[in-house]
Design an enzyme around this catalytic site. Sequence first.
Site, PDB file in Angstrom:
ATOM      1  N   TRP A   1       0.133  -6.322   8.446  1.00 34.30           N
ATOM      2  CA  TRP A   1      -0.234  -5.567   9.650  1.00 34.30           C
ATOM      3  C   TRP A   1       0.905  -5.366  10.625  1.00 34.30           C
ATOM      4  O   TRP A   1       0.767  -4.628  11.593  1.00 34.30           O
ATOM      5  CB  TRP A   1      -1.372  -6.287  10.379  1.00 34.30           C
ATOM      6  CG  TRP A   1      -1.079  -7.751  10.598  1.00 34.30           C
ATOM      7  CD1 TRP A   1      -1.518  -8.792   9.803  1.00 34.30           C
ATOM      8  CD2 TRP A   1      -0.259  -8.344  11.607  1.00 34.30           C
ATOM      9  NE1 TRP A   1      -1.017  -9.990  10.272  1.00 34.30           N
ATOM     10  CE2 TRP A   1      -0.239  -9.741  11.386  1.00 34.30           C
ATOM     11  CE3 TRP A   1       0.469  -7.844  12.690  1.00 34.30           C
ATOM     12  CZ2 TRP A   1       0.469 -10.639  12.175  1.00 34.30           C
ATOM     13  CZ3 TRP A   1       1.179  -8.740  13.491  1.00 34.30           C
ATOM     14  CH2 TRP A   1       1.170 -10.115  13.225  1.00 34.30           C
ATOM     15  N   ASN A   2       2.050  -6.048  10.436  1.00 34.64           N
ATOM     16  CA  ASN A   2       3.022  -6.027  11.540  1.00 34.64           C
ATOM     17  C   ASN A   2       3.847  -4.738  11.621  1.00 34.64           C
ATOM     18  O   ASN A   2       4.091  -4.229  12.700  1.00 34.64           O
ATOM     19  CB  ASN A   2       3.901  -7.281  11.520  1.00 34.64           C
ATOM     20  CG  ASN A   2       4.739  -7.405  10.274  1.00 34.64           C
ATOM     21  OD1 ASN A   2       4.419  -6.853   9.224  1.00 34.64           O
ATOM     22  ND2 ASN A   2       5.818  -8.135  10.374  1.00 34.64           N
TER      23      ASN A   2
ATOM     24  N   GLU B   1       7.856 -20.673  10.302  1.00 38.62           N
ATOM     25  CA  GLU B   1       8.063 -19.333  10.836  1.00 38.62           C
ATOM     26  C   GLU B   1       7.338 -19.261  12.186  1.00 38.62           C
ATOM     27  O   GLU B   1       6.178 -19.665  12.296  1.00 38.62           O
ATOM     28  CB  GLU B   1       7.475 -18.296   9.874  1.00 38.62           C
ATOM     29  CG  GLU B   1       7.703 -16.872  10.342  1.00 38.62           C
ATOM     30  CD  GLU B   1       7.268 -15.825   9.321  1.00 38.62           C
ATOM     31  OE1 GLU B   1       6.291 -16.067   8.580  1.00 38.62           O
ATOM     32  OE2 GLU B   1       7.908 -14.759   9.274  1.00 38.62           O
TER      33      GLU B   1
ATOM     34  N   GLY C   1       4.176  -9.927   2.810  1.00 35.56           N
ATOM     35  CA  GLY C   1       3.219 -10.765   3.528  1.00 35.56           C
ATOM     36  C   GLY C   1       3.734 -12.176   3.634  1.00 35.56           C
ATOM     37  O   GLY C   1       4.943 -12.431   3.517  1.00 35.56           O
TER      38      GLY C   1
ATOM     39  N   PRO D   1      -3.559  -1.392   2.723  1.00 38.34           N
ATOM     40  CA  PRO D   1      -3.082  -1.884   4.023  1.00 38.34           C
ATOM     41  C   PRO D   1      -3.851  -3.141   4.422  1.00 38.34           C
ATOM     42  O   PRO D   1      -4.894  -3.442   3.832  1.00 38.34           O
ATOM     43  CB  PRO D   1      -3.411  -0.730   4.974  1.00 38.34           C
ATOM     44  CG  PRO D   1      -4.567  -0.026   4.341  1.00 38.34           C
ATOM     45  CD  PRO D   1      -4.435  -0.214   2.848  1.00 38.34           C
TER      46      PRO D   1
ATOM     47  N   GLU E   1       8.313  -9.564  -0.596  1.00 37.93           N
ATOM     48  CA  GLU E   1       9.025  -9.592   0.702  1.00 37.93           C
ATOM     49  C   GLU E   1       8.213 -10.508   1.603  1.00 37.93           C
ATOM     50  O   GLU E   1       7.131 -10.138   2.061  1.00 37.93           O
ATOM     51  CB  GLU E   1       9.120  -8.176   1.285  1.00 37.93           C
ATOM     52  CG  GLU E   1       9.894  -7.191   0.410  1.00 37.93           C
ATOM     53  CD  GLU E   1      11.387  -7.487   0.328  1.00 37.93           C
ATOM     54  OE1 GLU E   1      11.872  -8.384   1.027  1.00 37.93           O
ATOM     55  OE2 GLU E   1      12.069  -6.817  -0.476  1.00 37.93           O
TER      56      GLU E   1
ATOM     57  N   GLU F   1      14.082  -4.052  -1.410  1.00 37.55           N
ATOM     58  CA  GLU F   1      13.630  -2.741  -0.957  1.00 37.55           C
ATOM     59  C   GLU F   1      14.855  -2.076  -0.316  1.00 37.55           C
ATOM     60  O   GLU F   1      15.833  -2.751  -0.011  1.00 37.55           O
ATOM     61  CB  GLU F   1      12.470  -2.882   0.035  1.00 37.55           C
ATOM     62  CG  GLU F   1      11.255  -3.509  -0.651  1.00 37.55           C
ATOM     63  CD  GLU F   1       9.962  -3.477   0.156  1.00 37.55           C
ATOM     64  OE1 GLU F   1      10.011  -3.480   1.385  1.00 37.55           O
ATOM     65  OE2 GLU F   1       8.884  -3.469  -0.486  1.00 37.55           O
TER      66      GLU F   1
ATOM     67  N   SER G   1      -6.492  -5.156   6.574  1.00 41.20           N
ATOM     68  CA  SER G   1      -7.788  -4.643   7.053  1.00 41.20           C
ATOM     69  C   SER G   1      -7.779  -4.353   8.550  1.00 41.20           C
ATOM     70  O   SER G   1      -8.615  -3.594   9.033  1.00 41.20           O
ATOM     71  CB  SER G   1      -8.901  -5.654   6.748  1.00 41.20           C
ATOM     72  OG  SER G   1      -9.060  -5.752   5.356  1.00 41.20           O
TER      73      SER G   1
ATOM     74  N   CYS H   1       9.229  -9.901  10.411  1.00 45.14           N
ATOM     75  CA  CYS H   1       9.812 -10.811   9.428  1.00 45.14           C
ATOM     76  C   CYS H   1      11.269 -11.045   9.771  1.00 45.14           C
ATOM     77  O   CYS H   1      11.776 -12.146   9.655  1.00 45.14           O
ATOM     78  CB  CYS H   1       9.659 -10.239   8.029  1.00 45.14           C
ATOM     79  SG  CYS H   1      10.347  -8.599   7.843  1.00 45.14           S
TER      80      CYS H   1
END
Length: 480
Positions: free
Chosen positions: A149-150, A383, A226, A174, A248, A460, A176, A282
Amino acid sequence: MSTMVIDGKPASARSGATVEIHDPATGELVDKVPQAGVEETRQAIDAAHAAFRGWADTVPQKRAQILMKGAALARQHLDEVATLLTREQGKPLRDSKIEAERFVENIEYYAMLSASGAIRGKHVQLSVPGAFGLVVRRPLGVVGAIIPWNFPLTLLANKIAPALAVGNTVVAKPASTTPLSTIRLVELMNEGGLPPGVLNVVVGPGAVVGQELIKNPKVRKIGFTGETQTGKQVMAEAASDLKHVTLELGGSDPAIVCDDADLEQASKAIAIGRFFNAGQACLAVKRVYVFESVADQLIEKLAARAKKLKVAPGSDAASQMGPMHTAGGREGIEAQLKDALDRGARLVAGGKRLSGAPYDGGFFFEPTIVTDVPWEARVWREETFGPLLPIARVKDLDEAFERANDSEFGLGSSIFTRDLKRAQLGIDRLDAGYTWVNTIQVAYDELPFGGTKHSGFGKEHGVEVLDFYTEQKSAVVAGV
Ligand code: NAD
């Protein structure tokens, strides 16, 4: 009500179940979306599977034209998409606009790359007379793109742009809580002329929709972004079907500030790096190690920047930092902060929820900085996914590297110095997929991006991402 997109058409869920999307700044209901079950997820996978051969056989120039047309349509709707993104995610409108624009640019980048003939195989001379070898690149098939979601749009583009450009088809899932802007972009890309089934979007829980994508044998690759814990589970489950995976995952990026650094530049880059997207990135700067002799100056500058940040709902044009995305995320940051303070850390900025209008309905938290944080504190190990920055003093570069690398994560890292030798050492010795020198931590389309250690693997961005959305096949041609 927004709908999912399956086989080029709007799709609802047979169960009639819906997902409610709420505004993190106010708690208001923004929209509802059908909630897919296994059945709808299979429909999307089947559609992508059926569309694969035709899309893979379409010449790259034609694929690129279609992708460019979809990108152009998306560009015409940037304001609409950005408004949706701010309402569902919480980030300031101008950041949402940048993100929507980055989506378009990413699609364009890979469309142009594939049309330009940059994706090449090899001709190989063999030790057999009258024969030669070829190494050709083939798309993989159906790709499942699982997104958090970020940064829903950036992370969607990171997967679908290279995947589609080289001839794969995609089912996107995506988070939710942030499906609306994704659905709108998938609709626009389909309107741009993608054949039905080439790009689908289904919404629903990871435990149902995500799991079906991972376990369904028609899906050949999972592109996942995620949490590290979820990523490990995805990898273990994908192994049973030997699917390709790109992971990732989480990060705890260190920034090292040397005694010769431009402190103005460093404090600006670190403040943006930490508080952008309310710290929920991230690639955020999550730990700072500063040389003792300049520590007080840096702390003062960073505290001043944190206190000056305008925290407001993303829809406020003056907002520089919106709410956190969820109540749970804010509680997580509060618990990490309490742990640090209980162990003796010193609070130099922020530290609490914002209250009163316009904050009461949302998950707002002040930009927060702590110093003198004991090494046992959770913030050095875990994190920190919110606006909380711990700063530590170090005596020299060796100690800075030792502390910086003392983490299970290895996503990004940065070093601030005017000394080329120190910069070179930073690039060599920081265990991370990326090192920035004297600048803000942002990912570029042109450079491969991806973590080491528990931050994942696979890349990526860059031309390098194409290695992860194609497979190489050898051929021998004889009788020539
Ligand atoms: P998450 O792992 O909870 O969810 C990510 C996605 O996976 C969501 O779509 C979710 O529905 C799905 N999912 C959850 N459980 C699943 C399962 N068992 N099977 C299949 N799918 C499942 O992550 P999050 O909280 O949404 O995102 C935040 C995390 O993402 C942070 O750790 C952050 O660092 C990381 N992140 C990494 C990068 C990167 O590029 N390395 C970028 C952004 C975010």
